[in-house]
Scaffold this motif. Structure first.
Motif, short mmCIF file in Angstrom:
data_model
loop_
_atom_site.label_atom_id
_atom_site.label_comp_id
_atom_site.label_asym_id
_atom_site.label_seq_id
_atom_site.Cartn_x
_atom_site.Cartn_y
_atom_site.Cartn_z
N GLN A 61 4.50 3.47 15.24
CA GLN A 61 3.75 2.62 14.32
C GLN A 61 4.68 1.57 13.70
O GLN A 61 5.78 1.88 13.28
N LYS A 62 4.20 0.33 13.64
CA LYS A 62 4.90 -0.75 12.95
C LYS A 62 3.91 -1.49 12.08
O LYS A 62 2.74 -1.62 12.44
N PHE A 63 4.37 -1.96 10.94
CA PHE A 63 3.48 -2.58 9.96
C PHE A 63 4.02 -3.93 9.51
O PHE A 63 5.22 -4.15 9.44
N GLU A 64 3.08 -4.83 9.20
CA GLU A 64 3.44 -6.10 8.58
C GLU A 64 2.81 -6.23 7.20
O GLU A 64 2.99 -7.23 6.52
N ASP A 65 2.07 -5.19 6.79
CA ASP A 65 1.52 -5.17 5.43
C ASP A 65 2.13 -4.01 4.67
O ASP A 65 2.33 -2.92 5.19
N ALA A 66 2.45 -4.27 3.40
CA ALA A 66 3.16 -3.29 2.59
C ALA A 66 2.32 -2.05 2.32
O ALA A 66 2.85 -0.93 2.28
N ASP A 67 1.02 -2.21 2.12
CA ASP A 67 0.18 -1.06 1.80
C ASP A 67 0.16 -0.05 2.94
O ASP A 67 0.34 1.15 2.73
N GLY A 68 -0.08 -0.54 4.16
CA GLY A 68 -0.12 0.35 5.31
C GLY A 68 1.22 1.01 5.57
O GLY A 68 1.30 2.20 5.87
N ALA A 69 2.30 0.22 5.41
CA ALA A 69 3.64 0.77 5.63
C ALA A 69 3.96 1.85 4.61
O ALA A 69 4.48 2.91 4.96
N SER A 70 3.64 1.59 3.35
CA SER A 70 3.95 2.57 2.30
C SER A 70 3.18 3.86 2.50
O SER A 70 3.73 4.96 2.32
N LYS A 71 1.93 3.74 2.90
CA LYS A 71 1.12 4.93 3.12
C LYS A 71 1.69 5.78 4.25
O LYS A 71 1.80 7.01 4.15
N ALA A 72 2.09 5.13 5.34
CA ALA A 72 2.60 5.86 6.50
C ALA A 72 3.96 6.51 6.21
O ALA A 72 4.18 7.67 6.52
N ILE A 73 4.86 5.76 5.59
CA ILE A 73 6.21 6.29 5.37
C ILE A 73 6.20 7.37 4.30
O ILE A 73 7.03 8.29 4.31
N SER A 74 5.26 7.29 3.36
CA SER A 74 5.19 8.29 2.30
C SER A 74 4.75 9.65 2.82
O SER A 74 4.91 10.66 2.13
N ALA A 75 4.18 9.66 4.02
CA ALA A 75 3.75 10.93 4.61
C ALA A 75 4.90 11.68 5.28
O ALA A 75 4.76 12.85 5.65
N VAL A 76 6.05 11.02 5.41
CA VAL A 76 7.23 11.66 6.02
C VAL A 76 7.91 12.53 4.96
O VAL A 76 8.31 12.05 3.91
N THR A 77 8.03 13.81 5.24
CA THR A 77 8.59 14.75 4.27
C THR A 77 10.11 14.79 4.36
O THR A 77 10.72 14.34 5.34
#
Length: 262
Positions: A101-117
Motif C-alpha cells: 500500500q502507498k498513499f498520497e493523502d495523509a488521512d489514509g496513510a495515518s490510518k494504515a500505519i497506525s494499524a501496525v503494532t
C-alpha cells in the motif's frame, strides 16, 4: 500509552498538511541509477515481507542499513533514498510495512500505519536485519535509519536490537522513558527541523534519559527547516521548499561522514 500518543501526534501532523505535498517522486533517480536495486522476499514466521534492496558499487563488503519508511508506504521517494544511501557505500534495505500500500493523502496513510503494532514493527525489522546480515556482500555491520514515523521507530528499534552499530533518526518522536533507551548499544544521531516543535519538544527529555543511561545521543536541529525536510527539500520534489533544501544538504553532509564510520 506512550506509543499511542506518538501515533496520535503523527496523525495530527498529517492532518495539517495538504495532500499535494505528498505526491510521490523518485523514479527518475531509480531509472537512471547505475547501482543494482531489487525486490526481495523475506520470511518472518508465517508471513512473507517484501523489501527493496540497493547495493553500492564497491570492491569490498559493505555495511547494511535498514531503511524505515514514512507513513506513506514504501514509496518511490523512499526507494530513491535507498539508492542515495547505496551511492554512499552501504547496502540499503527497506522492508514494506504496509504490504504494497502507498498513499498520497495523509488521512489514509495515518490510518494504515497506525494499524501496525509494536510487535509487528519488531518482527519485520528483526527479519530484515537477519536477511541483511546474510547477504554475501554484507560485512556484518548493521545500522538503522528512519524518517518521520520511521524516525521514531528507528530510535525504538535501537533499543530492541543492541547489536546495531548506529541509528539515524530523522524528525521522529524521541523516547520519553528510561526503559526505552536502556538496551541501546550504539550511538543515535538525530536530525530535526527548527520549525517542528511538536517533535523537538521531546529532545531535552531524550537527552536526559540517554545521558543517565550512558548512551550517546547527538541531536542536531537544522535552521529554517520544517518536518519532513529530507523529502520536501529534495530537488526532484515538485513541491520543494528552499529552507528544507538547505537543511537536507547540511544533513546529508553530516550523514555521509557518519556512514563512513560504520
Amino acid at each position: 500509552m506512550k506509543q499511542i500518543l506518538i501515533v496520535l501526534s503523527c496523525i495530527l501532523v498529517g492532518q495539517t498538511i495538504s495532500a499535494e505535498e505528498y505526491k510521490d517522486f523518485g523514479k527518475d533517480r531509480l531509472n537512471s541509477s547505475p547501482r543494482h536495486g531489487e525486490w526481495v522476499d523475506i520470511k518472518s514466521d508465517d508471513r512473507t515481507i517484501k523489501a527493496f534492496v540497493v547495493y553500492p558499487e564497491r570492491k569490498d563488503k559493505a555495511p547494511a542499513v535498514l531503511v524505515i519508511q514514512e507513513i506513506f508506504g514504501l514509496t518511490d521517494w523512499l526507494r530513491s533514498m535507498c539508492d542515495e544511501l547505496a551511492e554512499n557505500g552501504v547496502i540499503a534495505i527497506a522492508p514494506d510495512f504496509l504490504n504494497g500500500q502507498k498513499f498520497e493523502d495523509a488521512d489514509g496513510a495515518s490510518k494504515a500505519i497506525s494499524a501496525v503494532t509494536q510487535g509487528q514493527i519488531k518482527a519485520v525489522l528483526d527479519a530484515t536485519a537477519d536477511y541483511a546480515l546474510k547477504i554475501p556482500a554484507c560485512n556484518g555491520t548493521l545500522a538503522v535509519c528512519g524518517f518521520c514515523r520511521g524516525g521514531g521507530w528507528a530510535f525504538m528499534y535501537a533499543n530492541m536490537n543492541s547489536k546495531l552499530k548506529a541509528a539515524y533518526s530523522f524528525y521522529g518522536a524521541p523516547p520519553g522513558s528510561p526503559e526505552q533507551v536502556v538496551n541501546i548499544g550504539g550511538p543515535v544521531y538525530g536530525f530535526y527541523g527548527e520549525n517542528d516543535e511538536r517533535v523537538n519538544a521531546g529532545i531535552p527529555k531524550a537527552e536526559e534519559l540517554m545521558k543517565a543511561a550512558g548512551k550517546k545521543y547527538e541531536p542536531i536541529i537544522y535552521k529554517g527547516a520544517g518536518h519532513g525536510f529530507m523529502r520536501s527539500g529534495e530537488p526532484g520534489n515538485p513541491n520543494m521548499r528552499e529552507g528544507d533544501k538547505k537543511a537536507r544538504d547540511e544533513a546529508w553532509a553530516r550523514w555521509k561522514t557518519l556512514l563512513k564510520q560504520l
